[in-house]
Enzyme design. Structure first.
Site, PDB file in Angstrom:
ATOM      1  N   ASP A  35       0.889  -1.157   0.000  1.00 31.55           N
ATOM      2  CA  ASP A  35       0.000   0.000   0.000  1.00 31.55           C
ATOM      3  C   ASP A  35       0.925   1.203   0.000  1.00 31.55           C
ATOM      4  O   ASP A  35       1.557   1.514   1.008  1.00 31.55           O
ATOM      5  CB  ASP A  35      -0.887   0.008   1.259  1.00 31.55           C
ATOM      6  CG  ASP A  35      -1.875   1.160   1.228  1.00 31.55           C
ATOM      7  OD1 ASP A  35      -1.537   2.218   0.650  1.00 31.55           O
ATOM      8  OD2 ASP A  35      -2.984   1.029   1.754  1.00 31.55           O
ATOM      9  N   HIS A  36       1.026   1.854  -1.162  1.00 32.53           N
ATOM     10  CA  HIS A  36       2.095   2.852  -1.285  1.00 32.53           C
ATOM     11  C   HIS A  36       1.897   4.046  -0.350  1.00 32.53           C
ATOM     12  O   HIS A  36       2.840   4.782  -0.089  1.00 32.53           O
ATOM     13  CB  HIS A  36       2.295   3.291  -2.735  1.00 32.53           C
ATOM     14  CG  HIS A  36       1.179   4.080  -3.309  1.00 32.53           C
ATOM     15  ND1 HIS A  36       0.075   3.491  -3.869  1.00 32.53           N
ATOM     16  CD2 HIS A  36       0.984   5.403  -3.397  1.00 32.53           C
ATOM     17  CE1 HIS A  36      -0.737   4.425  -4.283  1.00 32.53           C
ATOM     18  NE2 HIS A  36      -0.224   5.596  -4.006  1.00 32.53           N
ATOM     19  N   HIS A  95      -6.180   2.353   1.504  1.00 27.83           N
ATOM     20  CA  HIS A  95      -5.358   3.510   1.883  1.00 27.83           C
ATOM     21  C   HIS A  95      -5.894   4.256   3.108  1.00 27.83           C
ATOM     22  O   HIS A  95      -5.166   4.507   4.062  1.00 27.83           O
ATOM     23  CB  HIS A  95      -5.258   4.496   0.716  1.00 27.83           C
ATOM     24  CG  HIS A  95      -4.796   3.872  -0.564  1.00 27.83           C
ATOM     25  ND1 HIS A  95      -3.718   3.017  -0.620  1.00 27.83           N
ATOM     26  CD2 HIS A  95      -5.257   3.965  -1.824  1.00 27.83           C
ATOM     27  CE1 HIS A  95      -3.542   2.629  -1.876  1.00 27.83           C
ATOM     28  NE2 HIS A  95      -4.470   3.182  -2.619  1.00 27.83           N
TER      29      HIS A  95
END
Ligand code: NAP
Length: 484
Positions: A177-178, A240
């Site tokens: 999950d950037h 996110h």
């Protein structure tokens, strides 16, 4: 102050989907930056893999163009770029057929870290895992990196976890999950757990509410087909926004270590309350100002999919009982702006004259566009004229003091890939976390689907539907400004 770059162990990184958009735009430009910074040792290699019948030189040329287009000013360093491209190879494989796999197996070296990035459609995650196992390409220490979306509901996420678990141990699986790779998100943990100052205030005695906003200016554009089956809840909130919420709300872990951090995050997700209907606002952007509507872009004139969602969530534990967590995310909004804001309570009593209710301390963690953390504090307005108070932000990122301006701060993808090579899972989602997140979102989605809920239309370039404003207004609060 110059930061120390510690090279990671030598590795063979295979990027499945190495010719795709994500690989060209993010993964390879990021790896080039790490190479240039000296973090990637010269004996490390990156092997692109996809079905296209390319040779290594054609692949290097494709990636050179990608880096020149998306790699920022560093890509002008042609000497480094040439040295980096030399580290690249390419294998043509199809996740669903046998051909090509023995060649990939022959390319892998012993004695280096083996990592496999699944930058392909999720339907291929299972077949890829199986092929790596069948051809003995992955060993017991190999790592796989799995892109989002991880399932579209609890059932599919469980099935995917089960499939991956047939071939890999949990310690080998890196669900990316950037948002968690952003410098500021890590700084949030440093600020929270590295200072005595904040933790005593980090609870329902002192925090009035928390806002998490991820606003985008882009619409669904070319991704309409995928997005229309997903919507903002699945595409953004389940992963996110919930990850950010976990980092803000979790109890202090006993150590900054993957297992301890992920245990605490999981407890937060499990403590999330079911959300009543009137605490959810779904929106869809209309046409306007020369922009097509969501429905036109998605190619579905009867779509009920939300391109915007606002939720008032609550966490049922001693620390957070009674503190609303307002989450919102949407497309085609006023500005590209992501922020977590911790809004502290009013003073119990003010000794100054005038309206001081608005002088609240706010800790703002900005994720984009300008990453940073600041704390709004109230001070006396300088100069004559008596005791007038003003709010000023204290920049807690201290980029000037630390000499980081313009310095090489890794972006989210490159940092996370280096963590994979180092074997550090702290900033990746564990299987049970993902499942717990779906277990919270599934009933909300099922609820509006059963009601045939029609999302409220909003103008492109606005802050979303008016009902989202009401979510806070009716409780005497207001959203933070969405600004570039
Ligand atoms: P993309 O541009 O469509 O690329 C897909 C890649 O997969 C191509 O390299 C394609 O090459 C390869 N591929 C397709 N079928 C294959 C098969 N049967 N065997 C082996 N390789 C195959 O997709 P993307 O945008 O890069 O996205 C990749 C993944 O990242 C997806 O899971 C997506 O949800 C996720 N993601 C993307 C972004 C983004 O910004 N793009 C952001 C977040 C997450 P060939 O056709 O030559 O095989």
């Amino acid at each position: 102050m110059v930061s120390r770059v510690i090279p990671v162990e030598p590795f063979d990184l295979v990027i499945f989907g190495g010719t795709g958009d994500l690989a060209r735009r993010k993964i390879l430009p990021g790896l080039f930056r790490r190479f240039r910074a000296g973090q990637m040792t010269p004996d490390s290699r990156i092997i692109g893999a996809a079905r296209a019948p390319l040779d290594a030189d054609a692949y290097r040329e494709m990636i050179r163009q990608g880096i020149e287009e998306f790699g920022g000013p560093e890509s002008k360093d042609s000497e480094s770029l040439a040295a980096f491209l030399d580290r690249l190879d390419y294998v043509s494989v199809d996740a669903t057929v046998e051909e090509g796999w023995p060649r990939l197996a022959a390319l892998m070296r012993d004695g280096v870290v083996r990592a496999f990035y699944f930058s392909v459609a999720p339907s291929l995650f299972g077949p890829l895992a199986e092929k790596l196992h069948e051809h003995a390409i992955a060993d017991v220490d190999s790592r796989i990196v799995v892109e989002k979306p991880f399932g579209r509901d609890l059932e599919s996420a469980r099935a995917l976890n089960r499939t991956l678990a047939e071939y890999f141990r949990e310690e080998q699986i890196y669900r990316i999950d950037h948002y968690l790779g952003k410098e500021t998100v890590q700084n949030l943990m440093a600020v929270r757990f590295g200072n005595l100052l904040f933790e005593p205030l980090w609870n329902n005695h002192y925090v009035d509410h928390i806002q998490i906003t991820v606003a985008e200016t882009v619409g669904v554009e070319g991704r309409g087909g995928y997005y229309d089956k997903s919507g903002a809840m699945r595409d953004m909130v389940q992963n996110h926004l919930m990850q950010l919420l976990c980092l803000i709300a979790m109890e202090p872990p006993s150590r900054f270590e993957a297992g301890a951090v992920r245990d605490e995050k999981l407890k937060v997700i499990r403590a999330l309350q079911p959300v009543p209907v009137h605490h959810i606002v779904r929106g869809q952007y209309d046409a306007g100002d020369g922009h097509p509507s969501y429905r036109e872009e998605a190619g579905n004139p009867r779509s009920f999919t939300e391109s915007f969602i606002a939720i008032r969530a609550e966490i049922a534990n001693w620390r957070w009982a009674g503190v609303p967590f307002y989450l919102r995310t949407g497309k085609k909004l006023k500005a590209r702006h992501s922020e977590i804001a911790v809004v502290f309570k009013d003073l119990p009593h003010t000794i100054f004259e005038g309206d001081h209710a608005r002088h609240r301390n706010i800790l703002s963690i900005r994720l984009q566009p300008n990453e940073g953390i600041d704390l709004t504090v109230t001070i006396k307005e300088p100069g004559p004229g008596g005791m007038r108070l003003i709010d000023v932000p204290l920049d807690m990122t201290f980029s000037e003091a630390l000499g980081q301006e313009g310095q090489d701060v890794p972006d989210a993808y490159e940092r996370l890939i280096m963590d994979v090579i180092r074997g550090n899972q702290t900033l990746f989602m564990r299987g049970d976390e993902v499942e717990a997140a779906w277990a919270w979102t599934d009933p909300l989605i099922a609820g509006w689907e059963a009601r045939n809920d029609v999302p409220k239309l909003y103008d492109p370039g606005s802050t979303g539907p008016d009902d989202a404003l009401m979510l806070l207004h009716r409780e005497g609060r207001r959203w933070r400004e969405i600004k570039a």
